[in-house]
Design an enzyme around this catalytic site. Structure first.
Site, PDB file in Angstrom:
ATOM      1  N   CYS A   2       8.552 -91.424 -17.800  1.00 44.74           N
ATOM      2  CA  CYS A   2       8.616 -90.123 -17.129  1.00 44.74           C
ATOM      3  C   CYS A   2       7.240 -89.794 -16.552  1.00 44.74           C
ATOM      4  O   CYS A   2       6.272 -90.471 -16.806  1.00 44.74           O
ATOM      5  CB  CYS A   2       8.968 -89.040 -18.143  1.00 44.74           C
ATOM      6  SG  CYS A   2      10.373 -89.450 -19.159  1.00 44.74           S
ATOM      7  N   ARG A  27       8.070 -92.094 -10.890  1.00 44.30           N
ATOM      8  CA  ARG A  27       8.072 -92.557 -12.284  1.00 44.30           C
ATOM      9  C   ARG A  27       9.400 -92.287 -12.974  1.00 44.30           C
ATOM     10  O   ARG A  27       9.663 -92.769 -14.061  1.00 44.30           O
ATOM     11  CB  ARG A  27       6.955 -91.868 -13.081  1.00 44.30           C
ATOM     12  CG  ARG A  27       5.556 -92.226 -12.644  1.00 44.30           C
ATOM     13  CD  ARG A  27       4.539 -91.430 -13.421  1.00 44.30           C
ATOM     14  NE  ARG A  27       4.603 -91.767 -14.831  1.00 44.30           N
ATOM     15  CZ  ARG A  27       3.912 -92.775 -15.378  1.00 44.30           C
ATOM     16  NH1 ARG A  27       3.159 -93.531 -14.611  1.00 44.30           N
ATOM     17  NH2 ARG A  27       3.998 -93.048 -16.656  1.00 44.30           N
ATOM     18  N   TRP A  83      12.885 -89.637 -16.849  1.00 46.09           N
ATOM     19  CA  TRP A  83      13.660 -90.862 -16.759  1.00 46.09           C
ATOM     20  C   TRP A  83      14.297 -91.009 -18.133  1.00 46.09           C
ATOM     21  O   TRP A  83      13.612 -91.366 -19.102  1.00 46.09           O
ATOM     22  CB  TRP A  83      12.753 -92.037 -16.415  1.00 46.09           C
ATOM     23  CG  TRP A  83      13.566 -93.260 -16.221  1.00 46.09           C
ATOM     24  CD1 TRP A  83      13.685 -94.329 -17.036  1.00 46.09           C
ATOM     25  CD2 TRP A  83      14.476 -93.484 -15.166  1.00 46.09           C
ATOM     26  NE1 TRP A  83      14.581 -95.205 -16.549  1.00 46.09           N
ATOM     27  CE2 TRP A  83      15.103 -94.713 -15.393  1.00 46.09           C
ATOM     28  CE3 TRP A  83      14.825 -92.751 -14.036  1.00 46.09           C
ATOM     29  CZ2 TRP A  83      16.059 -95.229 -14.539  1.00 46.09           C
ATOM     30  CZ3 TRP A  83      15.790 -93.273 -13.186  1.00 46.09           C
ATOM     31  CH2 TRP A  83      16.383 -94.506 -13.438  1.00 46.09           C
ATOM     32  N   ASN A 109       6.001 -88.000 -22.308  1.00 46.48           N
ATOM     33  CA  ASN A 109       6.392 -89.314 -21.789  1.00 46.48           C
ATOM     34  C   ASN A 109       6.211 -90.292 -22.931  1.00 46.48           C
ATOM     35  O   ASN A 109       5.136 -90.379 -23.522  1.00 46.48           O
ATOM     36  CB  ASN A 109       5.508 -89.723 -20.604  1.00 46.48           C
ATOM     37  CG  ASN A 109       5.851 -91.153 -20.144  1.00 46.48           C
ATOM     38  OD1 ASN A 109       6.994 -91.573 -20.264  1.00 46.48           O
ATOM     39  ND2 ASN A 109       4.859 -91.886 -19.685  1.00 46.48           N
ATOM     40  N   GLY A 110       7.287 -90.990 -23.288  1.00 48.54           N
ATOM     41  CA  GLY A 110       7.194 -91.960 -24.388  1.00 48.54           C
ATOM     42  C   GLY A 110       8.473 -91.925 -25.208  1.00 48.54           C
ATOM     43  O   GLY A 110       9.509 -91.463 -24.749  1.00 48.54           O
ATOM     44  N   GLU A 475      11.799-114.514  -7.291  1.00 47.28           N
ATOM     45  CA  GLU A 475      11.311-113.183  -6.886  1.00 47.28           C
ATOM     46  C   GLU A 475      12.142-112.646  -5.728  1.00 47.28           C
ATOM     47  O   GLU A 475      12.505-111.469  -5.693  1.00 47.28           O
ATOM     48  CB  GLU A 475       9.829-113.268  -6.532  1.00 47.28           C
ATOM     49  CG  GLU A 475       9.253-112.046  -5.846  1.00 47.28           C
ATOM     50  CD  GLU A 475       9.376-110.749  -6.648  1.00 47.28           C
ATOM     51  OE1 GLU A 475       9.739-110.816  -7.845  1.00 47.28           O
ATOM     52  OE2 GLU A 475       9.148-109.677  -6.074  1.00 47.28           O
ATOM     53  N   LYS A 479      14.258-109.137  -5.692  1.00 45.70           N
ATOM     54  CA  LYS A 479      14.086-108.083  -4.675  1.00 45.70           C
ATOM     55  C   LYS A 479      15.435-107.595  -4.155  1.00 45.70           C
ATOM     56  O   LYS A 479      15.695-106.399  -4.095  1.00 45.70           O
ATOM     57  CB  LYS A 479      13.248-108.605  -3.501  1.00 45.70           C
ATOM     58  CG  LYS A 479      11.768-108.634  -3.771  1.00 45.70           C
ATOM     59  CD  LYS A 479      11.127-107.273  -3.811  1.00 45.70           C
ATOM     60  CE  LYS A 479      10.635-106.718  -5.098  1.00 45.70           C
ATOM     61  NZ  LYS A 479      10.331-107.342  -6.275  1.00 45.70           N
ATOM     62  N   GLU A 482      17.370-105.649  -6.798  1.00 46.77           N
ATOM     63  CA  GLU A 482      16.801-104.318  -7.077  1.00 46.77           C
ATOM     64  C   GLU A 482      17.118-103.326  -5.977  1.00 46.77           C
ATOM     65  O   GLU A 482      17.303-102.147  -6.220  1.00 46.77           O
ATOM     66  CB  GLU A 482      15.269-104.423  -7.122  1.00 46.77           C
ATOM     67  CG  GLU A 482      14.658-105.034  -8.324  1.00 46.77           C
ATOM     68  CD  GLU A 482      13.163-104.861  -8.286  1.00 46.77           C
ATOM     69  OE1 GLU A 482      12.653-104.036  -9.044  1.00 46.77           O
ATOM     70  OE2 GLU A 482      12.505-105.554  -7.484  1.00 46.77           O
ATOM     71  N   HIS A 498      23.561-129.279 -11.128  1.00 49.17           N
ATOM     72  CA  HIS A 498      23.903-129.146 -12.570  1.00 49.17           C
ATOM     73  C   HIS A 498      24.708-127.889 -12.837  1.00 49.17           C
ATOM     74  O   HIS A 498      24.674-127.347 -13.947  1.00 49.17           O
ATOM     75  CB  HIS A 498      22.615-129.155 -13.408  1.00 49.17           C
ATOM     76  CG  HIS A 498      21.826-130.420 -13.269  1.00 49.17           C
ATOM     77  ND1 HIS A 498      22.222-131.625 -13.798  1.00 49.17           N
ATOM     78  CD2 HIS A 498      20.683-130.670 -12.580  1.00 49.17           C
ATOM     79  CE1 HIS A 498      21.353-132.556 -13.477  1.00 49.17           C
ATOM     80  NE2 HIS A 498      20.399-132.009 -12.741  1.00 49.17           N
ATOM     81  N   LYS A 597       9.275 -97.213 -11.928  1.00 54.44           N
ATOM     82  CA  LYS A 597       8.169 -97.988 -11.373  1.00 54.44           C
ATOM     83  C   LYS A 597       7.388 -98.703 -12.456  1.00 54.44           C
ATOM     84  O   LYS A 597       7.012 -99.846 -12.306  1.00 54.44           O
ATOM     85  CB  LYS A 597       7.205 -97.083 -10.584  1.00 54.44           C
ATOM     86  CG  LYS A 597       6.030 -97.822  -9.989  1.00 54.44           C
ATOM     87  CD  LYS A 597       6.466 -98.925  -9.060  1.00 54.44           C
ATOM     88  CE  LYS A 597       5.325 -99.819  -8.604  1.00 54.44           C
ATOM     89  NZ  LYS A 597       5.842-101.037  -7.914  1.00 54.44           N
TER      90      LYS A 597
HETATM   91  C1  AGP Z   1       9.538-105.476  -9.678  1.00 54.82           C
HETATM   92  O1  AGP Z   1      10.021-105.174  -8.378  1.00 54.82           O
HETATM   93  C2  AGP Z   1       9.964-104.469 -10.698  1.00 54.82           C
HETATM   94  N1  AGP Z   1       9.659-103.154 -10.318  1.00 54.82           N
HETATM   95  C3  AGP Z   1       9.573-104.844 -12.102  1.00 54.82           C
HETATM   96  O2  AGP Z   1      10.155-106.099 -12.383  1.00 54.82           O
HETATM   97  C4  AGP Z   1       8.061-104.959 -12.400  1.00 54.82           C
HETATM   98  O3  AGP Z   1       7.524-106.083 -11.749  1.00 54.82           O
HETATM   99  C5  AGP Z   1       7.898-105.139 -13.922  1.00 54.82           C
HETATM  100  O4  AGP Z   1       8.417-103.991 -14.553  1.00 54.82           O
HETATM  101  C6  AGP Z   1       6.446-105.362 -14.341  1.00 54.82           C
HETATM  102  O5  AGP Z   1       5.673-104.248 -13.964  1.00 54.82           O
HETATM  103  P1  AGP Z   1       4.064-104.360 -14.041  1.00 54.82           P
HETATM  104  O6  AGP Z   1       3.654-105.402 -13.054  1.00 54.82           O
HETATM  105  O7  AGP Z   1       3.589-102.992 -13.689  1.00 54.82           O
HETATM  106  O8  AGP Z   1       3.709-104.763 -15.440  1.00 54.82           O
END
Ligand code: AGP
Length: 602
Positions: A2, A27, A83, A109-110, A475, A479, A482, A498, A597
């Site tokens: 959050c 966030r 969040w 937050n936590g 990766e 993308k 996500e 395989h 994020k």
């Molecule tokens: C990537 O697009 C994501 N947002 C997520 O996988 C991110 O890379 C992961 O949470 C690691 O975050 P960081 O690099 O801030 O540790």
């Protein structure tokens, strides 16, 4: 994960904390709320409030709810964008939370891991709860024991800002496990989960360390047990804004060339064929004795680390193991004193990566960071490290950070190498010109948009790559997952036979990283097998490769570069492909559903 913020100073707090909330919205954004003192009673000259206003959904809803509300100058205000971790997103569960007497109001937050036991005890002592959250327990704990003692009973992580009905000019702050920064300037204090919210407001900040807590008031700051350290806030407010881009994600993809330049600036010399990483100077002797490396990370940073492994082994001849941080933190593994562990993290606050770092520190390993967020927990708890200097990455999907991480990992591999290879010189030279090649790809993003339109009909993709391009395929698949919520699987080309080949048909397209390198012919074989089964093929190929045009249904050409640096270039069309696919599907590409994020909770 959050966003929390607070303000105490001579001005009205409500507009300030709401503006800060806007900057923290990435966030977490399923609900939000504010608490502020709203007037002085004409009879007893007593400050009225705090008033609490909450709203479900995005911040626009809270903005409507607070319209017309008046906050009393020179009194405290706090705010929160949520969040959800415990309790569904609704107004009752939104922060701020309060105690039985409605005299204590807090944002958090936590995670309070022992909130059930605490709730049971507090209920036995006559406390009544109104929400399903873990956070509400903190308000009742403080009501029962006061802030200092209350926190001693908490197991878990918290960044806290608390205001009190009876002391309108004070904010209590505390940090354990979740980041919290205090902005200091001109008799005013700001609280925020992330320093980017303070850009342009203050020039000095205190990054609260683990366990630090205390009071902010009109008469000053009292933080302990460790003395607070004032540091310059090094974030340009301009960088935190979207500029003339519609989305942060596009802005950050377009920043790819400049973040690669920032990652290498002042760190490599073509003339001397050398790399200088100031952040590692303090551990030069220890690094000379290192026999193996481990790299720990999550998500996109983990995929960058997979490429890092190939670079460390090929350029520096150092055996390198990779682990997903959330697996590493619970694994029973042999510990070698001749190992160094590298932690890659854009935010520097990812809970799993931070936990893995603390495990490695406890085991006495030399821990190094590759982090973007200055002053973040991972940056501060590693023994040494290298900052990305990529500027704030606001879009939830990591784009420019991936490119920056690959730049830094390339430099680190050259830095750690105990030998001078011809390849090193080629890499150093190519790193200098690669930003221009990335620029040329971005200039051709219209072609990617057309391809995204053409492939919009598909809900499943195979992303295929070999060697350095295998992690890039992983990766690329992440993308589009996500951002467009379609299913995509990254796979090593050699593994297709395989199993995954069973999936290939006219409704199952393959995005193939098939640039000209030592495994190019093997990728051609993969594509021939796919074509024979009517699988649509979108290939990322090297400019001038005529063979590819005959084999693939669609080809996006990228400039030739050296194999070890190909992922830096090849990932850009895949980032753009995901971006346009998400836009064309009408999704919020900066704040994709279910994602945050920085994942600062397990
Ligand atoms: C990537 O697009 C994501 N947002 C997520 O996988 C991110 O890379 C992961 O949470 C690691 O975050 P960081 O690099 O801030 O540790």
């Amino acid at each position: 994960m959050c966003g929390i913020t607070g303000y105490i100073g001579k001005k009205e707090g409500l507009p300030i904390v709401f503006d800060n909330l806007r900057k923290l919205e990435y966030r977490g954004y399923d609900s939000a709320g504010v608490a502020f003192f709203n007037a002085v009673s004409s009879i007893k000259h007593q400050v009225l409030g705090p008033k609490v206003i909450k709203a479900v959904g995005k911040l626009d809803n809270l903005e409507k709810a607070i319209r017309g509300a008046k906050s009393q100058a020179a009194t405290a205000a706090i705010a929160h964008t949520r969040w959800a971790t415990h309790g569904i997103p609704n107004e009752t569960n939104a922060h701020p939370h309060t105690d039985c007497k409605k005299e204590i109001f807090l944002v958090h937050n936590g995670i309070v891991e022992n909130y059930r036991e605490l709730k049971t005890d507090l209920t036995k002592h006559g406390h009544h709860f109104y929400s399903d959250t873990d956070t509400e327990v903190l308000a009742h704990l403080i009501e029962e024991f006061g802030p200092e003692l209350a926190l001693k009973k908490v197991v878990g992580a918290y960044a806290l800002a608390v205001i009190f009905k009876k002391e309108p000019e004070k904010i209590f702050v505390a940090r354990l496990g979740s980041p919290l920064v205090i902005g200091v300037g001109g008799g005013e204090y700001y609280v925020a989960s992330d320093p980017t919210a303070l850009a342009g407001l203050v020039k000095k900040v205190v990054y609260l360390k683990e366990g630090q807590r205390g009071w902010l008031s009109l008469s000053g700051m009292k933080i302990g047990p460790a003395r607070p350290r004032l540091e310059p806030l090094e974030i340009d407010p301009e960088q935190s804004r979207r500029g003339n881009y519609k989305h942060f994600m596009m802005k950050e993809i377009a920043e790819g060339p400049e973040v690669l330049e920032s990652a290498i600036r002042g760190r490599l010399s073509v003339r001397r064929n050398s790399v200088k990483l100031g952040g590692l100077e303090s551990v030069t002797d220890q690094l000379k004795r290192i026999k193996r490396l481990e790299i720990l990370a999550c998500g996109t940073s983990y995929y960058a680390s997979l490429i890092g492994k190939l670079l460390f082994e090929e350029l520096a001849d150092i055996p390198t193991e990779i682990a997903i941080a959330s697996e590493y933190r619970y694994a029973k593994r042999p510990v070698s004193s001749q190992s160094a562990a590298i932690f890659v993290s854009q935010s520097g606050e990812t809970a799993d990566t931070l936990a893995a770092l603390r495990k490695a520190n406890n085991q006495g390993l030399l821990t190094l960071g590759i982090v973007n967020a200055v002053g973040s927990s991972i940056a501060r708890e590693t023994v040494a490290g290298v900052y990305n200097h990529a500027g704030p990455e606001i879009g939830v999907a990591s784009t420019k950070a991936f490119i920056s991480q690959l730049g830094v990992l390339s430099l680190m591999a050259l830095h750690l190498s105990r030998q001078k290879l011809k390849l090193h010189k080629e890499i150093i030279k190519e790193l200098r010109i690669l930003p221009f090649k990335i620029e040329s790809v971005i200039k051709n993003s219209g072609a990617i948009k057309t391809l995204a339109k053409k492939y919009l009909q598909y809900d499943n993709f195979l992303y295929l790559g070999r060697g350095y391009n295998y992690p890039a395929a992983l990766e690329g698949a992440l993308k589009i997952k996500e951002i467009s919520y379609v299913h995509a699987e990254g796979y090593a080309g050699g593994e297709m036979k395989h199993g995954p080949i069973a999936l290939i048909d006219k409704n199952f397209p393959t995005v193939a990283l098939a640039t000209q390198n030592r495994v190019y012919e093997k990728m051609i074989s993969n594509l021939e097998e796919i074509k024979a089964r009517s699988g649509p093929i979108l290939a990322i190929a090297t400019a001038g490769d005529k063979k590819m045009a005959k084999l693939a249904d669609d080809v996006f050409y990228v400039p030739k570069t050296i194999e070890q640096l190909e992922p830096i270039l090849n990932i850009v069309p895949l980032q753009l492909f995901a971006y346009y696919s998400g836009i064309l599907r009408g999704y919020d590409v900066d704040k994709p559903r279910n994602l945050a994020k920085s994942v600062t909770v397990e």
